[in-house]
Design a protein around this motif. Sequence first.
Motif, PDB file in Angstrom:
ATOM      1  N   ILE A   5      25.411  55.173  41.427  1.00 30.23           N
ATOM      2  CA  ILE A   5      26.151  54.704  42.602  1.00 30.23           C
ATOM      3  C   ILE A   5      26.532  53.240  42.428  1.00 30.23           C
ATOM      4  N   ILE A   6      25.569  52.440  42.004  1.00 31.27           N
ATOM      5  CA  ILE A   6      25.855  51.011  41.816  1.00 31.27           C
ATOM      6  C   ILE A   6      26.903  50.821  40.728  1.00 31.27           C
ATOM      7  N   GLY A   7      26.817  51.581  39.662  1.00 32.16           N
ATOM      8  CA  GLY A   7      27.801  51.470  38.584  1.00 32.16           C
ATOM      9  C   GLY A   7      29.212  51.747  39.054  1.00 32.16           C
ATOM     10  N   LYS A   8      29.368  52.798  39.818  1.00 35.82           N
ATOM     11  CA  LYS A   8      30.691  53.166  40.345  1.00 35.82           C
ATOM     12  C   LYS A   8      31.209  52.110  41.326  1.00 35.82           C
ATOM     13  N   LYS A   9      30.335  51.677  42.232  1.00 36.44           N
ATOM     14  CA  LYS A   9      30.740  50.715  43.262  1.00 36.44           C
ATOM     15  C   LYS A   9      31.118  49.372  42.636  1.00 36.44           C
ATOM     16  N   ILE A  10      30.345  48.926  41.667  1.00 36.72           N
ATOM     17  CA  ILE A  10      30.605  47.643  41.007  1.00 36.72           C
ATOM     18  C   ILE A  10      31.906  47.702  40.217  1.00 36.72           C
ATOM     19  N   PHE A  11      32.145  48.822  39.540  1.00 32.42           N
ATOM     20  CA  PHE A  11      33.381  48.940  38.767  1.00 32.42           C
ATOM     21  C   PHE A  11      34.588  48.945  39.702  1.00 32.42           C
ATOM     22  N   GLU A  12      34.469  49.659  40.812  1.00 33.91           N
ATOM     23  CA  GLU A  12      35.539  49.679  41.826  1.00 33.91           C
ATOM     24  C   GLU A  12      35.809  48.258  42.333  1.00 33.91           C
ATOM     25  N   PHE A  13      34.741  47.523  42.585  1.00 26.67           N
ATOM     26  CA  PHE A  13      34.846  46.144  43.046  1.00 26.67           C
ATOM     27  C   PHE A  13      35.589  45.287  42.008  1.00 26.67           C
ATOM     28  N   ALA A  14      35.221  45.424  40.743  1.00 30.23           N
ATOM     29  CA  ALA A  14      35.865  44.639  39.675  1.00 30.23           C
ATOM     30  C   ALA A  14      37.359  44.963  39.569  1.00 30.23           C
ATOM     31  N   VAL A  15      37.703  46.229  39.664  1.00 30.28           N
ATOM     32  CA  VAL A  15      39.114  46.633  39.597  1.00 30.28           C
ATOM     33  C   VAL A  15      39.898  46.014  40.750  1.00 30.28           C
ATOM     34  N   ILE A  16      39.327  46.032  41.942  1.00 31.86           N
ATOM     35  CA  ILE A  16      39.990  45.438  43.109  1.00 31.86           C
ATOM     36  C   ILE A  16      40.173  43.938  42.911  1.00 31.86           C
ATOM     37  N   ILE A  17      39.161  43.262  42.394  1.00 36.38           N
ATOM     38  CA  ILE A  17      39.245  41.815  42.146  1.00 36.38           C
ATOM     39  C   ILE A  17      40.317  41.505  41.106  1.00 36.38           C
ATOM     40  N   VAL A  18      40.363  42.264  40.017  1.00 33.77           N
ATOM     41  CA  VAL A  18      41.375  42.034  38.978  1.00 33.77           C
ATOM     42  C   VAL A  18      42.775  42.250  39.539  1.00 33.77           C
ATOM     43  N   ASN A  19      42.962  43.334  40.277  1.00 36.96           N
ATOM     44  CA  ASN A  19      44.282  43.598  40.863  1.00 36.96           C
ATOM     45  C   ASN A  19      44.670  42.543  41.894  1.00 36.96           C
ATOM     46  N   PHE A  20      43.702  42.102  42.690  1.00 35.45           N
ATOM     47  CA  PHE A  20      43.958  41.037  43.657  1.00 35.45           C
ATOM     48  C   PHE A  20      44.372  39.758  42.936  1.00 35.45           C
ATOM     49  N   TYR A  21      43.644  39.407  41.883  1.00 33.90           N
ATOM     50  CA  TYR A  21      43.960  38.201  41.099  1.00 33.90           C
ATOM     51  C   TYR A  21      45.383  38.266  40.538  1.00 33.90           C
ATOM     52  N   ARG A  22      45.721  39.397  39.964  1.00 36.87           N
ATOM     53  CA  ARG A  22      47.061  39.555  39.387  1.00 36.87           C
ATOM     54  C   ARG A  22      48.158  39.357  40.429  1.00 36.87           C
ATOM     55  N   LYS A  23      48.004  40.014  41.557  1.00 36.00           N
ATOM     56  CA  LYS A  23      48.993  39.906  42.634  1.00 36.00           C
ATOM     57  C   LYS A  23      48.996  38.488  43.219  1.00 36.00           C
ATOM     58  N   PHE A  24      47.829  37.941  43.423  1.00 37.68           N
ATOM     59  CA  PHE A  24      47.684  36.625  44.039  1.00 37.68           C
ATOM     60  C   PHE A  24      48.358  35.537  43.201  1.00 37.68           C
ATOM     61  N   THR A  25      48.154  35.564  41.899  1.00 31.68           N
ATOM     62  CA  THR A  25      48.744  34.524  41.048  1.00 31.68           C
ATOM     63  C   THR A  25      50.270  34.643  41.005  1.00 31.68           C
ATOM     64  N   VAL A  26      50.777  35.845  41.098  1.00 27.95           N
ATOM     65  CA  VAL A  26      52.232  36.030  41.118  1.00 27.95           C
ATOM     66  C   VAL A  26      52.806  35.569  42.466  1.00 27.95           C
ATOM     67  N   ASP A  27      52.179  36.006  43.551  1.00 26.81           N
ATOM     68  CA  ASP A  27      52.695  35.707  44.895  1.00 26.81           C
ATOM     69  C   ASP A  27      52.486  34.254  45.313  1.00 26.81           C
ATOM     70  N   LYS A  28      51.318  33.717  45.035  1.00 27.95           N
ATOM     71  CA  LYS A  28      50.950  32.386  45.546  1.00 27.95           C
ATOM     72  C   LYS A  28      51.042  31.272  44.505  1.00 27.95           C
ATOM     73  N   LYS A  29      51.139  31.645  43.254  1.00 27.98           N
ATOM     74  CA  LYS A  29      51.194  30.652  42.160  1.00 27.98           C
ATOM     75  C   LYS A  29      49.990  29.709  42.192  1.00 27.98           C
ATOM     76  N   GLU A  30      48.844  30.253  42.585  1.00 24.22           N
ATOM     77  CA  GLU A  30      47.606  29.477  42.622  1.00 24.22           C
ATOM     78  C   GLU A  30      46.705  30.031  41.528  1.00 24.22           C
ATOM     79  N   TYR A  31      46.244  29.139  40.643  1.00 22.33           N
ATOM     80  CA  TYR A  31      45.531  29.609  39.464  1.00 22.33           C
ATOM     81  C   TYR A  31      44.094  29.120  39.356  1.00 22.33           C
ATOM     82  N   VAL A  32      43.717  28.058  40.025  1.00 19.53           N
ATOM     83  CA  VAL A  32      42.382  27.489  39.861  1.00 19.53           C
ATOM     84  C   VAL A  32      41.346  28.261  40.686  1.00 19.53           C
TER      85      VAL A  32
END
Length: 118
Positions: A5-32
């Motif tokens: 359960i923890i493995g699945k939940k953590i991986f889901e969390f990481a995927v969401i963070i990576v996708n958020f980062y990708r979208k965020f840097t494109v939309d907001k141009k904030e990198y730090v």
Amino acid sequence: MSESIIGKKIFEFAVIIVNFYRKFTVDKKEYVLSKQLLRSGISVGANVREALNAQSRLDFIHKLSISQKECDETIYWLELLYETQYISKEEFEKLKNLAMEVLKIIRSIIITTKSKNS
């Protein structure tokens, strides 16, 4: 990742963070700040994976403790992004709630593991 359960939940969390980062840097141009969020967010899963392959009970607890700290740091970066108006309340609450859920699971596993070996 793991079939746990923890493995699945953590991986889901990481995927969401990576996708958020990708979208965020494109939309907001904030990198730090977003890079800090990405690093701590994906580190949670990496340390859980290490814990699942621990060499001892103490090593398992140690790796999960690092994962717990990284998850808490991720929440810090989310709070900072929200308070500086980089992310909306809706985005913040969604991501923070997910991070809190992950944090509670990790803490519960640490507590259970420690109590079994007392």
